[in-house]
Design a protein around this motif. Sequence first.
Motif, PDB file in Angstrom:
ATOM      1  N   LEU A 118       3.155   0.653   2.520  1.00 52.98           N
ATOM      2  CA  LEU A 118       2.757   1.870   1.820  1.00 52.98           C
ATOM      3  C   LEU A 118       2.368   2.971   2.799  1.00 52.98           C
ATOM      4  O   LEU A 118       2.720   4.140   2.600  1.00 52.98           O
ATOM      5  N   ARG A 119       1.669   2.613   3.863  1.00 48.46           N
ATOM      6  CA  ARG A 119       1.255   3.617   4.848  1.00 48.46           C
ATOM      7  C   ARG A 119       1.133   2.968   6.218  1.00 48.46           C
ATOM      8  O   ARG A 119       0.043   2.603   6.653  1.00 48.46           O
ATOM      9  N   PRO A 120       2.252   2.799   6.938  1.00 53.74           N
ATOM     10  CA  PRO A 120       2.186   2.133   8.241  1.00 53.74           C
ATOM     11  C   PRO A 120       1.505   3.025   9.275  1.00 53.74           C
ATOM     12  O   PRO A 120       1.569   4.255   9.198  1.00 53.74           O
ATOM     13  N   PRO A 121       0.835   2.422  10.260  1.00 53.73           N
ATOM     14  CA  PRO A 121       0.242   3.220  11.344  1.00 53.73           C
ATOM     15  C   PRO A 121       1.334   3.986  12.087  1.00 53.73           C
ATOM     16  O   PRO A 121       2.394   3.450  12.393  1.00 53.73           O
ATOM     17  N   ARG A 122       1.069   5.233  12.374  1.00 56.66           N
ATOM     18  CA  ARG A 122       2.062   6.082  13.026  1.00 56.66           C
ATOM     19  C   ARG A 122       1.875   6.039  14.543  1.00 56.66           C
ATOM     20  O   ARG A 122       0.792   6.355  15.060  1.00 56.66           O
ATOM     21  N   PRO A 123       2.916   5.678  15.302  1.00 57.31           N
ATOM     22  CA  PRO A 123       2.792   5.692  16.761  1.00 57.31           C
ATOM     23  C   PRO A 123       2.755   7.123  17.287  1.00 57.31           C
ATOM     24  O   PRO A 123       3.174   8.066  16.607  1.00 57.31           O
ATOM     25  N   ARG A 124       2.258   7.273  18.494  1.00 57.36           N
ATOM     26  CA  ARG A 124       2.174   8.610  19.082  1.00 57.36           C
ATOM     27  C   ARG A 124       3.542   9.152  19.484  1.00 57.36           C
ATOM     28  O   ARG A 124       3.750  10.365  19.531  1.00 57.36           O
ATOM     29  N   ARG A 125       4.460   8.245  19.805  1.00 59.98           N
ATOM     30  CA  ARG A 125       5.781   8.684  20.247  1.00 59.98           C
ATOM     31  C   ARG A 125       6.819   7.645  19.823  1.00 59.98           C
ATOM     32  O   ARG A 125       6.471   6.527  19.441  1.00 59.98           O
ATOM     33  N   THR A 126       8.068   8.017  19.912  1.00 54.11           N
ATOM     34  CA  THR A 126       9.161   7.093  19.627  1.00 54.11           C
ATOM     35  C   THR A 126       9.084   5.886  20.559  1.00 54.11           C
ATOM     36  O   THR A 126       8.838   6.026  21.759  1.00 54.11           O
ATOM     37  N   THR A 127       9.284   4.695  19.998  1.00 52.56           N
ATOM     38  CA  THR A 127       9.109   3.455  20.747  1.00 52.56           C
ATOM     39  C   THR A 127      10.111   2.415  20.241  1.00 52.56           C
ATOM     40  O   THR A 127      10.519   2.459  19.079  1.00 52.56           O
ATOM     41  N   PRO A 128      10.531   1.463  21.091  1.00 50.77           N
ATOM     42  CA  PRO A 128      11.515   0.475  20.639  1.00 50.77           C
ATOM     43  C   PRO A 128      10.966  -0.598  19.710  1.00 50.77           C
ATOM     44  O   PRO A 128      11.741  -1.314  19.073  1.00 50.77           O
ATOM     45  N   PHE A 129       9.633  -0.745  19.605  1.00 52.08           N
ATOM     46  CA  PHE A 129       9.087  -1.796  18.741  1.00 52.08           C
ATOM     47  C   PHE A 129       7.661  -1.475  18.355  1.00 52.08           C
ATOM     48  O   PHE A 129       6.875  -1.000  19.186  1.00 52.08           O
ATOM     49  N   THR A 130       7.345  -1.727  17.088  1.00 53.38           N
ATOM     50  CA  THR A 130       5.959  -1.730  16.625  1.00 53.38           C
ATOM     51  C   THR A 130       5.767  -2.924  15.709  1.00 53.38           C
ATOM     52  O   THR A 130       6.697  -3.348  15.007  1.00 53.38           O
ATOM     53  N   PHE A 131       4.558  -3.478  15.696  1.00 57.23           N
ATOM     54  CA  PHE A 131       4.288  -4.642  14.867  1.00 57.23           C
ATOM     55  C   PHE A 131       4.396  -4.296  13.389  1.00 57.23           C
ATOM     56  O   PHE A 131       4.881  -5.097  12.579  1.00 57.23           O
ATOM     57  N   SER A 132       3.970  -3.084  13.015  1.00 49.68           N
ATOM     58  CA  SER A 132       4.033  -2.696  11.607  1.00 49.68           C
ATOM     59  C   SER A 132       5.479  -2.605  11.122  1.00 49.68           C
ATOM     60  O   SER A 132       5.779  -2.945   9.974  1.00 49.68           O
ATOM     61  N   PHE A 133       6.383  -2.166  11.992  1.00 51.80           N
ATOM     62  CA  PHE A 133       7.793  -2.142  11.606  1.00 51.80           C
ATOM     63  C   PHE A 133       8.288  -3.555  11.320  1.00 51.80           C
ATOM     64  O   PHE A 133       8.954  -3.803  10.316  1.00 51.80           O
ATOM     65  N   PHE A 134       7.965  -4.482  12.196  1.00 52.11           N
ATOM     66  CA  PHE A 134       8.420  -5.863  12.033  1.00 52.11           C
ATOM     67  C   PHE A 134       7.952  -6.438  10.692  1.00 52.11           C
ATOM     68  O   PHE A 134       8.691  -7.174  10.028  1.00 52.11           O
ATOM     69  N   LEU A 135       6.749  -6.081  10.280  1.00 54.87           N
ATOM     70  CA  LEU A 135       6.190  -6.638   9.049  1.00 54.87           C
ATOM     71  C   LEU A 135       6.687  -5.935   7.788  1.00 54.87           C
ATOM     72  O   LEU A 135       6.614  -6.514   6.704  1.00 54.87           O
ATOM     73  N   THR A 136       7.181  -4.711   7.906  1.00 57.47           N
ATOM     74  CA  THR A 136       7.393  -3.923   6.688  1.00 57.47           C
ATOM     75  C   THR A 136       8.832  -3.525   6.385  1.00 57.47           C
ATOM     76  O   THR A 136       9.115  -3.142   5.256  1.00 57.47           O
ATOM     77  N   PHE A 137       9.771  -3.572   7.353  1.00 55.07           N
ATOM     78  CA  PHE A 137      11.061  -2.963   7.062  1.00 55.07           C
ATOM     79  C   PHE A 137      11.813  -3.701   5.957  1.00 55.07           C
ATOM     80  O   PHE A 137      12.528  -3.088   5.164  1.00 55.07           O
ATOM     81  N   LEU A 138      11.648  -5.027   5.849  1.00 58.54           N
ATOM     82  CA  LEU A 138      12.323  -5.767   4.779  1.00 58.54           C
ATOM     83  C   LEU A 138      11.677  -5.482   3.427  1.00 58.54           C
ATOM     84  O   LEU A 138      12.365  -5.148   2.459  1.00 58.54           O
ATOM     85  N   ILE A 139      10.350  -5.577   3.356  1.00 59.23           N
ATOM     86  CA  ILE A 139       9.679  -5.397   2.072  1.00 59.23           C
ATOM     87  C   ILE A 139       9.822  -3.965   1.574  1.00 59.23           C
ATOM     88  O   ILE A 139       9.850  -3.715   0.360  1.00 59.23           O
ATOM     89  N   ASN A 140       9.955  -2.999   2.480  1.00 55.01           N
ATOM     90  CA  ASN A 140      10.117  -1.610   2.068  1.00 55.01           C
ATOM     91  C   ASN A 140      11.439  -1.390   1.352  1.00 55.01           C
ATOM     92  O   ASN A 140      11.529  -0.559   0.447  1.00 55.01           O
ATOM     93  N   GLU A 141      12.470  -2.126   1.745  1.00 54.84           N
ATOM     94  CA  GLU A 141      13.776  -2.005   1.096  1.00 54.84           C
ATOM     95  C   GLU A 141      13.959  -3.000  -0.038  1.00 54.84           C
ATOM     96  O   GLU A 141      14.810  -2.802  -0.905  1.00 54.84           O
ATOM     97  N   GLN A 142      13.199  -4.078  -0.038  1.00 52.22           N
ATOM     98  CA  GLN A 142      13.372  -5.137  -1.030  1.00 52.22           C
ATOM     99  C   GLN A 142      12.055  -5.460  -1.741  1.00 52.22           C
ATOM    100  O   GLN A 142      11.590  -6.602  -1.725  1.00 52.22           O
ATOM    101  N   PRO A 143      11.435  -4.481  -2.391  1.00 53.72           N
ATOM    102  CA  PRO A 143      10.172  -4.777  -3.083  1.00 53.72           C
ATOM    103  C   PRO A 143      10.342  -5.751  -4.245  1.00 53.72           C
ATOM    104  O   PRO A 143       9.409  -6.493  -4.569  1.00 53.72           O
ATOM    105  N   PHE A 144      11.523  -5.774  -4.857  1.00 53.06           N
ATOM    106  CA  PHE A 144      11.728  -6.711  -5.965  1.00 53.06           C
ATOM    107  C   PHE A 144      11.774  -8.146  -5.457  1.00 53.06           C
ATOM    108  O   PHE A 144      11.256  -9.059  -6.100  1.00 53.06           O
ATOM    109  N   LEU A 145      12.373  -8.361  -4.296  1.00 51.71           N
ATOM    110  CA  LEU A 145      12.372  -9.690  -3.695  1.00 51.71           C
ATOM    111  C   LEU A 145      10.940 -10.118  -3.392  1.00 51.71           C
ATOM    112  O   LEU A 145      10.564 -11.277  -3.604  1.00 51.71           O
ATOM    113  N   ALA A 146      10.139  -9.178  -2.907  1.00 53.72           N
ATOM    114  CA  ALA A 146       8.731  -9.488  -2.642  1.00 53.72           C
ATOM    115  C   ALA A 146       7.972  -9.786  -3.934  1.00 53.72           C
ATOM    116  O   ALA A 146       7.077 -10.642  -3.956  1.00 53.72           O
TER     117      ALA A 146
END
Length: 400
Positions: free
Chosen positions: A21-49
Amino acid sequence: MPFAQVISSSGMLTLMTLLALRPPRPRRTTPFTFSFFLTFLINEQPFLALYALAAGALPPLLAGETGTLSWWLGAGTAAGTAAGLLVLAVRARTARPRLTTALRQALGPQAVAPRDSRGLWSIVRLLVLPLISYRFDVRRVANLRYGDAGRGHLLDVYVPRAGTANAPVLVYLHGGAFRMGSKMIGARPLLYRLAGRGWVCVSANYRLGGRLDYADRLADVRQVIRWVRDSGAAYGADPSAVFLAGGSAGAHLAATAALTASAAPGQPDGEEAGPPVAGAIGFYGYYGQADAGADSTPLAHLHPDAPPFLVVHGTLDTLVLVEDARHFASEVGRVSTQPVVYAELPGTQHNFDFFPSLRFHAVTDAVEDFAAWVRATDAAGPTHLDTAPARREDDPGRHP
């Protein structure tokens, strides 16, 4: 204790929902964030969740003693998580109006085609088979070789089983920060959908790893396009209607290859040219420098005769900040005489093309509309528009 059982079975799902719903925003573009790893699937597939939440939370609630404090805490946690997931689903529906507005502003009011009844079936399919992109009417011809670099020079072709002729071509380049990834990852719903509509689609590997520089990977992309021009007719392709698309690092390569196409008469003298393309499409793209070379960014290759662009980015992308994509689209629109369609999708993370979803269904429709406009314009003769993409009120017009 229902509350403890609900938390043990669904606590991670609750955390993922809150972060989506509101992931922490990084200060700059980066190749990886933990919040991305946890949320990119559920953000596109809320019905599966939601299905997973029901499977984990309902049994202890139904078996527990109703009316106790523990039961109410468990029920409240499950209900709050479910409400958050429904918010994600509703938020995904905002993609279509944003895309429609962007297309009409850049290409004209007739750029968005009316959708037929197949759209309803697509939504039903998303609810019943949320992770399946495969279509029975499409054939994938796997692992065709376009060069001599082993797995790095393999591509897949997606074609209608019934065959096609003089079909437009989509070449898709996967992401992965130029270090990882595969032709089997990214945009498979788009590849199957377009192939089912009569397109020839190509998903290509390119060489990865730290020992190569950006020029090597760009040479691979140009080699893929030449393969399409030389061999695509055997699959029904029209080599004069090639659209380059990509996600993240793949969008970077697609943009640079499109901007350095040999068909561009405004290309700087002495710059190596690649095969011409009809248009470029970037999803959640990174457009900064890829290595130490000053020309390892598409921004170094802007010119007035660039092909039309469709750039789609998420406002909650926690890997590539939306301001970076906005700046790129603004700069291309400022220099190019061709239109740039730029759409920011509310509540959207990186990798939004990985799975079928309500959001990506709308993006796929936008790709079809964009490509149809480009092909119709090409058929009518070259048209140069002295326009730039619509600038948001909060667009600073520069890097953040």
